[in-house]
Design a protein around this motif. Structure first.
Motif, mmCIF file in Angstrom:
data_model
loop_
_atom_site.group_PDB
_atom_site.id
_atom_site.type_symbol
_atom_site.label_atom_id
_atom_site.label_comp_id
_atom_site.label_asym_id
_atom_site.label_seq_id
_atom_site.Cartn_x
_atom_site.Cartn_y
_atom_site.Cartn_z
ATOM 1 N N MET A 65 0.831 -1.210 0.000
ATOM 2 C CA MET A 65 0.000 0.000 0.000
ATOM 3 C C MET A 65 0.868 1.264 0.000
ATOM 4 O O MET A 65 0.594 2.218 -0.722
ATOM 5 C CB MET A 65 -0.905 -0.010 1.232
ATOM 6 N N VAL A 66 1.941 1.246 0.799
ATOM 7 C CA VAL A 66 2.839 2.398 0.864
ATOM 8 C C VAL A 66 3.484 2.641 -0.494
ATOM 9 O O VAL A 66 3.650 3.785 -0.923
ATOM 10 C CB VAL A 66 3.920 2.177 1.945
ATOM 11 N N GLU A 67 3.826 1.559 -1.187
ATOM 12 C CA GLU A 67 4.463 1.689 -2.500
ATOM 13 C C GLU A 67 3.527 2.377 -3.493
ATOM 14 O O GLU A 67 3.941 3.246 -4.266
ATOM 15 C CB GLU A 67 4.870 0.310 -3.008
ATOM 16 N N VAL A 68 2.249 1.986 -3.468
ATOM 17 C CA VAL A 68 1.271 2.587 -4.376
ATOM 18 C C VAL A 68 1.096 4.073 -4.066
ATOM 19 O O VAL A 68 1.038 4.907 -4.981
ATOM 20 C CB VAL A 68 -0.092 1.869 -4.255
ATOM 21 N N ILE A 69 1.035 4.406 -2.781
ATOM 22 C CA ILE A 69 0.883 5.809 -2.374
ATOM 23 C C ILE A 69 2.074 6.636 -2.851
ATOM 24 O O ILE A 69 1.912 7.754 -3.355
ATOM 25 C CB ILE A 69 0.714 5.917 -0.847
ATOM 26 N N LEU A 70 3.277 6.077 -2.701
ATOM 27 C CA LEU A 70 4.485 6.774 -3.160
ATOM 28 C C LEU A 70 4.411 7.062 -4.654
ATOM 29 O O LEU A 70 4.676 8.185 -5.101
ATOM 30 C CB LEU A 70 5.722 5.922 -2.857
ATOM 31 N N MET A 71 4.048 6.047 -5.435
ATOM 32 C CA MET A 71 4.000 6.223 -6.883
ATOM 33 C C MET A 71 2.913 7.229 -7.273
ATOM 34 O O MET A 71 3.104 8.041 -8.179
ATOM 35 C CB MET A 71 3.722 4.870 -7.558
ATOM 36 N N ALA A 72 1.771 7.171 -6.576
ATOM 37 C CA ALA A 72 0.687 8.114 -6.866
ATOM 38 C C ALA A 72 1.093 9.537 -6.523
ATOM 39 O O ALA A 72 0.797 10.483 -7.272
ATOM 40 C CB ALA A 72 -0.569 7.718 -6.099
ATOM 41 N N CYS A 73 1.780 9.711 -5.405
ATOM 42 C CA CYS A 73 2.222 11.051 -4.990
ATOM 43 C C CYS A 73 3.239 11.632 -5.967
ATOM 44 O O CYS A 73 3.186 12.820 -6.305
ATOM 45 C CB CYS A 73 2.814 10.997 -3.587
ATOM 46 N N ILE A 74 4.168 10.796 -6.413
ATOM 47 C CA ILE A 74 5.154 11.263 -7.387
ATOM 48 C C ILE A 74 4.459 11.703 -8.674
ATOM 49 O O ILE A 74 4.741 12.766 -9.232
ATOM 50 C CB ILE A 74 6.195 10.154 -7.684
ATOM 51 N N GLY A 75 3.528 10.869 -9.149
ATOM 52 C CA GLY A 75 2.802 11.204 -10.368
ATOM 53 C C GLY A 75 1.983 12.474 -10.228
ATOM 54 O O GLY A 75 1.972 13.326 -11.118
ATOM 55 N N ALA A 76 1.292 12.618 -9.075
ATOM 56 C CA ALA A 76 0.445 13.790 -8.855
ATOM 57 C C ALA A 76 1.269 15.068 -8.806
ATOM 58 O O ALA A 76 0.951 16.064 -9.484
ATOM 59 C CB ALA A 76 -0.346 13.620 -7.555
ATOM 60 N N LEU A 77 2.334 15.070 -8.012
ATOM 61 C CA LEU A 77 3.134 16.279 -7.834
ATOM 62 C C LEU A 77 3.832 16.670 -9.132
ATOM 63 O O LEU A 77 3.893 17.850 -9.491
ATOM 64 C CB LEU A 77 4.155 16.071 -6.715
ATOM 65 N N ALA A 78 4.353 15.685 -9.854
ATOM 66 C CA ALA A 78 5.044 15.982 -11.108
ATOM 67 C C ALA A 78 4.089 16.582 -12.136
ATOM 68 O O ALA A 78 4.442 17.521 -12.859
ATOM 69 C CB ALA A 78 5.681 14.712 -11.666
ATOM 70 N N ALA A 79 2.862 16.071 -12.200
ATOM 71 C CA ALA A 79 1.880 16.603 -13.147
ATOM 72 C C ALA A 79 1.485 18.030 -12.789
ATOM 73 O O ALA A 79 1.331 18.889 -13.666
ATOM 74 C CB ALA A 79 0.645 15.702 -13.180
ATOM 75 N N VAL A 80 1.324 18.295 -11.491
ATOM 76 C CA VAL A 80 0.992 19.649 -11.040
ATOM 77 C C VAL A 80 2.119 20.619 -11.373
ATOM 78 O O VAL A 80 1.886 21.732 -11.870
ATOM 79 C CB VAL A 80 0.694 19.660 -9.528
ATOM 80 N N MET A 81 3.365 20.217 -11.105
ATOM 81 C CA MET A 81 4.515 21.087 -11.391
ATOM 82 C C MET A 81 4.623 21.376 -12.887
ATOM 83 O O MET A 81 4.948 22.494 -13.296
ATOM 84 C CB MET A 81 5.800 20.463 -10.863
ATOM 85 N N ALA A 82 4.348 20.367 -13.713
ATOM 86 C CA ALA A 82 4.376 20.580 -15.160
ATOM 87 C C ALA A 82 3.279 21.559 -15.575
ATOM 88 O O ALA A 82 3.511 22.465 -16.379
ATOM 89 C CB ALA A 82 4.216 19.254 -15.891
ATOM 90 N N ASN A 83 2.082 21.396 -15.015
ATOM 91 C CA ASN A 83 0.965 22.265 -15.370
ATOM 92 C C ASN A 83 1.246 23.719 -15.015
ATOM 93 O O ASN A 83 0.911 24.632 -15.774
ATOM 94 C CB ASN A 83 -0.306 21.792 -14.675
ATOM 95 N N LEU A 84 1.874 23.948 -13.866
ATOM 96 C CA LEU A 84 2.142 25.313 -13.403
ATOM 97 C C LEU A 84 3.458 25.879 -13.934
ATOM 98 O O LEU A 84 3.814 27.013 -13.636
ATOM 99 C CB LEU A 84 2.147 25.344 -11.867
ATOM 100 N N GLY A 85 4.191 25.079 -14.697
ATOM 101 C CA GLY A 85 5.450 25.554 -15.264
ATOM 102 C C GLY A 85 6.582 25.629 -14.268
ATOM 103 O O GLY A 85 7.547 26.364 -14.464
ATOM 104 N N ILE A 86 6.483 24.839 -13.193
ATOM 105 C CA ILE A 86 7.537 24.840 -12.176
ATOM 106 C C ILE A 86 8.677 23.915 -12.579
ATOM 107 O O ILE A 86 9.853 24.260 -12.438
ATOM 108 C CB ILE A 86 6.963 24.405 -10.803
ATOM 109 N N ALA A 87 8.334 22.742 -13.094
ATOM 110 C CA ALA A 87 9.361 21.756 -13.436
ATOM 111 C C ALA A 87 8.809 20.770 -14.457
ATOM 112 O O ALA A 87 7.632 20.397 -14.414
ATOM 113 C CB ALA A 87 9.819 21.010 -12.185
ATOM 114 N N VAL A 88 9.656 20.357 -15.391
ATOM 115 C CA VAL A 88 9.347 19.267 -16.315
ATOM 116 C C VAL A 88 10.558 18.345 -16.397
ATOM 117 O O VAL A 88 11.694 18.772 -16.176
ATOM 118 C CB VAL A 88 8.967 19.765 -17.732
ATOM 119 N N PHE A 89 10.316 17.087 -16.717
ATOM 120 C CA PHE A 89 11.397 16.097 -16.740
ATOM 121 C C PHE A 89 12.147 16.097 -18.064
ATOM 122 O O PHE A 89 13.363 15.949 -18.095
ATOM 123 C CB PHE A 89 10.816 14.705 -16.467
#
Length: 432
Positions: A1-25
């Motif tokens: 369960m912790v692993e899934v939460i980690l992956m979801a959090c990484i995906g969520a934060l990265a998408a938000v940062m991309a949307n706001l122009g803060i960071a892209v990979f």
């Protein structure tokens, strides 16, 4: 369960940062973001560009390598979240939507990868064991890249010297390990031959690079020109720190890896070697990421990628998260000073590009050989034939699939073809 939460959090934060122009990979997208933020490019055009630049790498590069190593290559997640974030108009509501979509995507990659591996076991020809051979040449060949980088930047003679010294160092460590010559307090110490060869090669590369100094008086031109954009990155440093902490924690749990070389080493249980490879790769990316960040005001969700090494070498995910956040904070705060350093030592700045070129060439060769070996293990004879034809036809077609992906994708294709042959009674596996 912790692993899934980690992956979801990484995906969520990265998408938000991309949307706001803060960071892209995607490093290629970073210089384009200001074009949209400053009104010279529409969001639709930006979204289409992001899709065109990233989707093929997710499907043809990130996911096949992740399947081969049973560890998720970070490209599979963060290139996808770049697309998600940039496809939506910039804004608070859309940032929330991007975050939800990114979380679902991150969790989907986690479950999807495991589902694919489980599905392989149900096939009449289970090619997982053969497919694992894709990464074997990568593990051995990664130590060569410093010598290639030296040859590209400082000439073939110095490159050959670097290669020979690194190779000799490797064999001396093999001999010392075999004869049990290295001991500490009476306890036998086993060193990594590839790790030592890599360190020796990096010493040569850095030594040659620092000899090139700039004669310019103003060593902070880059930082001075883009002061406002550096300030923007520092404004959002707390968000970037969270991202770095999450990625370091996930790496500590061997959920993700930052590059194919360290991924394959980690998959084989070679933790220290994987950490060394990860840090060496990070050094090569510092000039590119630092320069594009200072020039655009857009950072990367994993910074200079040192967070992967932090995750590998720390003993606990919480410690890894703290260290990952601290590393991102230090990177951002040191951007201005780093610009001065890169101006003062142009050899170091140039070495970054050469390291990336060397790594790319090594991966192209190693993954092609690995893919051929894997394909031939899955269906002997047909495997070599298929990979050779796949590679040459891809070249003739203008390289629609990146060279690094030919081996892994070709091996998967041979596995699928092999199963079809078994179903029609046209092929009997050796173990059957």
């Amino acid at each position: 369960m912790v692993e899934v939460i980690l992956m979801a959090c990484i995906g969520a934060l990265a998408a938000v940062m991309a949307n706001l122009g803060i960071a892209v990979f995607n490093d290629g997208l970073r210089p384009i973001i200001p074009e949209n933020l400053e009104g010279r490019m529409s969001r639709k055009e930006l979204g289409i560009t992001a899709f065109a630049m990233s989707f093929g790498l997710v499907i043809g590069f990130g996911i096949p390598i992740s399947i081969a190593g049973s560890i998720i290559l970070i490209h599979s997640i963060l290139l996808g979240t770049d697309i998600i974030g940039l496809a939506l108009n910039r804004g608070k509501i859309n940032a929330v939507i991007a975050g939800v979509a990114g979380a679902l995507y991150g969790a989907g990659i986690y479950f999807g990868l495991q589902a694919v591996v489980d599905a392989f076991a149900l096939l009449p020809l289970n090619f997982v064991e053969g497919f694992n051979k894709v990464g074997e040449p990568v593990v051995v060949s990664f130590m060569v890249f410093p010598a290639i980088a030296v040859a590209l930047q400082f000439g073939i003679k110095k490159g050959i010297v670097t290669f020979l010294v690194a190779a000799i160092a490797r064999q001396l460590i093999v001999f010392a390990n075999t004869e049990k010559l290295i001991r500490m307090n009476g306890t036998e110490v086993i060193l990594s031959p590839e790790g030592i060869a890599l360190i020796v090669g990096m010493i040569f590369l850095i030594t040659f690079a620092v000899r090139e100094k700039s004669d310019e008086q103003n060593l902070s031109q880059l930082a001075a020109l883009f002061t406002e954009r550096v300030a923007k990155i520092k404004k959002y440093v707390w968000v970037l720190m969270i991202s770095g902490g999450l990625v370091a924690a996930a790496t500590n749990q061997l959920l993700i890896a930052g590059d194919p070389i360290s991924l394959n080493l980690l998959a084989e249980g070679k933790i220290s070697e994987g950490g060394i490879a990860s840090l060496a790769k990070a050094i090569g990316f510092v000039p590119l990421i630092a320069s594009t960040a200072i020039a655009t005001g857009v950072y990367g969700p994993v910074g200079f990628t040192f967070v992967f090494g932090a995750g590998i070498f720390t003993p606990h995910p919480i410690i890894a998260a703290i260290l990952g956040a601290a590393i991102i904070f230090a990177e951002v705060m040191l951007l201005t000073q780093l610009a001065k350093l890169l101006d003062k030592y142009p050899g170091i700045r140039a070495s970054g590009e050469n390291i990336r070129t060397a790594m790319t060439r090594i991966l192209e060769v190693a993954l092609l050989i690995g893919g051929a070996n894997a394909a031939n293990a899955i269906v002997p004879g047909l495997g070599f034939f298929a990979i050779a034809g796949f590679y040459l036809l891809n070249e003739a077609a203008g390289r629609p699939i990146v060279r690094m992906a030919i081996g892994p994708v070709g091996a998967i294709a041979v596995g699928i073809i092999g199963n079809i042959l078994v179903l029609f009674g046209l092929y009997t596996p050796p173990s059957a």
